[in-house]
Design a protein around this motif. Sequence first.
Motif, PDB file in Angstrom:
ATOM      1  N   ARG A  27     -29.569 -31.630 -14.888  1.00 35.79           N
ATOM      2  CA  ARG A  27     -30.857 -30.616 -14.343  1.00 35.79           C
ATOM      3  C   ARG A  27     -30.984 -29.866 -13.312  1.00 35.79           C
ATOM      4  O   ARG A  27     -31.197 -28.078 -13.428  1.00 35.79           O
ATOM      5  CB  ARG A  27     -31.621 -32.061 -13.784  1.00 35.79           C
ATOM      6  CG  ARG A  27     -32.048 -32.279 -15.244  1.00 35.79           C
ATOM      7  CD  ARG A  27     -33.798 -32.512 -13.938  1.00 35.79           C
ATOM      8  NE  ARG A  27     -33.440 -34.395 -14.426  1.00 35.79           N
ATOM      9  CZ  ARG A  27     -33.112 -35.166 -14.092  1.00 35.79           C
ATOM     10  NH1 ARG A  27     -33.276 -35.713 -15.724  1.00 35.79           N
ATOM     11  NH2 ARG A  27     -32.594 -36.251 -14.242  1.00 35.79           N
ATOM     12  N   ARG A  57     -34.265 -31.446 -20.712  1.00 35.60           N
ATOM     13  CA  ARG A  57     -35.211 -30.460 -22.048  1.00 35.60           C
ATOM     14  C   ARG A  57     -35.950 -29.829 -20.973  1.00 35.60           C
ATOM     15  O   ARG A  57     -36.137 -28.162 -20.663  1.00 35.60           O
ATOM     16  CB  ARG A  57     -35.332 -30.798 -23.106  1.00 35.60           C
ATOM     17  CG  ARG A  57     -34.577 -31.405 -24.209  1.00 35.60           C
ATOM     18  CD  ARG A  57     -35.417 -31.979 -24.845  1.00 35.60           C
ATOM     19  NE  ARG A  57     -35.774 -31.275 -26.079  1.00 35.60           N
ATOM     20  CZ  ARG A  57     -35.939 -30.934 -27.073  1.00 35.60           C
ATOM     21  NH1 ARG A  57     -33.964 -30.515 -27.031  1.00 35.60           N
ATOM     22  NH2 ARG A  57     -36.233 -30.203 -27.839  1.00 35.60           N
ATOM     23  N   GLY A  58     -37.319 -29.852 -20.214  1.00 33.30           N
ATOM     24  CA  GLY A  58     -37.990 -29.216 -18.766  1.00 33.30           C
ATOM     25  C   GLY A  58     -37.531 -28.444 -18.478  1.00 33.30           C
ATOM     26  O   GLY A  58     -37.876 -27.432 -18.119  1.00 33.30           O
ATOM     27  N   VAL A  61     -36.031 -25.835 -19.717  1.00 38.07           N
ATOM     28  CA  VAL A  61     -37.847 -24.187 -19.549  1.00 38.07           C
ATOM     29  C   VAL A  61     -37.923 -23.648 -18.804  1.00 38.07           C
ATOM     30  O   VAL A  61     -38.235 -22.844 -19.220  1.00 38.07           O
ATOM     31  CB  VAL A  61     -38.353 -25.351 -20.664  1.00 38.07           C
ATOM     32  CG1 VAL A  61     -39.673 -24.640 -21.097  1.00 38.07           C
ATOM     33  CG2 VAL A  61     -38.534 -25.622 -22.210  1.00 38.07           C
ATOM     34  N   GLU A  62     -37.405 -24.604 -17.380  1.00 40.76           N
ATOM     35  CA  GLU A  62     -38.040 -24.383 -16.459  1.00 40.76           C
ATOM     36  C   GLU A  62     -36.819 -22.711 -15.738  1.00 40.76           C
ATOM     37  O   GLU A  62     -37.400 -21.662 -15.875  1.00 40.76           O
ATOM     38  CB  GLU A  62     -37.885 -25.296 -15.320  1.00 40.76           C
ATOM     39  CG  GLU A  62     -38.582 -24.975 -14.501  1.00 40.76           C
ATOM     40  CD  GLU A  62     -37.960 -25.866 -12.890  1.00 40.76           C
ATOM     41  OE1 GLU A  62     -37.889 -25.401 -11.637  1.00 40.76           O
ATOM     42  OE2 GLU A  62     -38.426 -27.086 -13.210  1.00 40.76           O
ATOM     43  N   ASP A  82     -42.637 -27.799 -29.751  1.00 47.80           N
ATOM     44  CA  ASP A  82     -41.735 -29.088 -29.078  1.00 47.80           C
ATOM     45  C   ASP A  82     -42.782 -29.570 -27.922  1.00 47.80           C
ATOM     46  O   ASP A  82     -42.970 -28.916 -26.954  1.00 47.80           O
ATOM     47  CB  ASP A  82     -40.386 -28.878 -28.276  1.00 47.80           C
ATOM     48  CG  ASP A  82     -39.585 -29.797 -28.373  1.00 47.80           C
ATOM     49  OD1 ASP A  82     -40.467 -31.068 -28.269  1.00 47.80           O
ATOM     50  OD2 ASP A  82     -38.580 -30.066 -27.206  1.00 47.80           O
ATOM     51  N   THR A  84     -42.747 -32.221 -26.319  1.00 46.99           N
ATOM     52  CA  THR A  84     -42.042 -32.576 -24.955  1.00 46.99           C
ATOM     53  C   THR A  84     -41.919 -31.885 -23.881  1.00 46.99           C
ATOM     54  O   THR A  84     -42.576 -32.619 -22.719  1.00 46.99           O
ATOM     55  CB  THR A  84     -40.717 -33.382 -26.028  1.00 46.99           C
ATOM     56  OG1 THR A  84     -39.683 -32.694 -25.763  1.00 46.99           O
ATOM     57  CG2 THR A  84     -40.991 -35.215 -26.403  1.00 46.99           C
ATOM     58  N   VAL A  85     -42.121 -30.762 -24.209  1.00 51.53           N
ATOM     59  CA  VAL A  85     -41.953 -29.559 -23.355  1.00 51.53           C
ATOM     60  C   VAL A  85     -43.072 -28.647 -23.565  1.00 51.53           C
ATOM     61  O   VAL A  85     -42.794 -27.460 -22.740  1.00 51.53           O
ATOM     62  CB  VAL A  85     -40.899 -28.403 -23.239  1.00 51.53           C
ATOM     63  CG1 VAL A  85     -38.672 -29.807 -22.928  1.00 51.53           C
ATOM     64  CG2 VAL A  85     -40.370 -27.817 -24.586  1.00 51.53           C
ATOM     65  N   ARG A  86     -44.217 -28.558 -24.127  1.00 51.25           N
ATOM     66  CA  ARG A  86     -45.360 -27.469 -24.012  1.00 51.25           C
ATOM     67  C   ARG A  86     -45.920 -27.224 -22.925  1.00 51.25           C
ATOM     68  O   ARG A  86     -45.782 -25.959 -22.646  1.00 51.25           O
ATOM     69  CB  ARG A  86     -46.237 -28.434 -24.758  1.00 51.25           C
ATOM     70  CG  ARG A  86     -47.751 -27.170 -25.512  1.00 51.25           C
ATOM     71  CD  ARG A  86     -47.898 -27.575 -26.630  1.00 51.25           C
ATOM     72  NE  ARG A  86     -46.997 -28.228 -28.064  1.00 51.25           N
ATOM     73  CZ  ARG A  86     -47.522 -28.684 -29.317  1.00 51.25           C
ATOM     74  NH1 ARG A  86     -48.692 -29.669 -29.256  1.00 51.25           N
ATOM     75  NH2 ARG A  86     -46.695 -29.095 -29.917  1.00 51.25           N
ATOM     76  N   ASP A  88     -44.356 -27.310 -20.188  1.00 51.76           N
ATOM     77  CA  ASP A  88     -43.115 -26.780 -18.795  1.00 51.76           C
ATOM     78  C   ASP A  88     -43.208 -25.056 -19.857  1.00 51.76           C
ATOM     79  O   ASP A  88     -42.748 -24.432 -18.905  1.00 51.76           O
ATOM     80  CB  ASP A  88     -42.386 -27.164 -19.289  1.00 51.76           C
ATOM     81  CG  ASP A  88     -41.916 -28.985 -18.790  1.00 51.76           C
ATOM     82  OD1 ASP A  88     -41.855 -28.789 -17.734  1.00 51.76           O
ATOM     83  OD2 ASP A  88     -41.515 -29.271 -19.416  1.00 51.76           O
TER      84      ASP A  88
END
Length: 146
Positions: A27, A57-58, A61-62, A82, A84-86, A88
């Motif tokens: 991360r 993954r988050g 995206v960030e 996705d 799980t990251v919507r 984000d």
Amino acid sequence: IATDAEMPFLSSLLPGHSSALDDDIRRTAVLGIGRIGGESAVKMLTSTFPGAGAGVRGAMVEALGNTRFAAAVPVLIGMYADETVRNDVCEALATLTHRSWCDGAAPTPADEQVRWWQWWGAHQSGLKLYGADQCAELQKLVPLID
């Protein structure tokens, strides 16, 4: 020292075994890559995203939202699928464009993506992009459809 010279080191931290400590390192590396920004950062982040664990993954995206590079916008629009990251993705697109992307105007996520693709096609050439250091207050974001 966010320069391309650090890209090889940061990218070397991305592969490997998955553990909580490894994911924390990943991360941090991913966020550093996003700060470096530009085309090489977008390429590195998008090539790593499909195999990344949920915890990383988050951050990816960030990081894409911090690249200040236009190629990140269509990648982020695609990532909205996705679940799980919507959230984000919404924040990353807002950081990058200073536009309010997730206003709930479309009935489904797929409809939302279509709306965004249309907007991006019409506005990409003249759009100013931003990084995390240039964040606008949420109430000052420009609506996507203006």
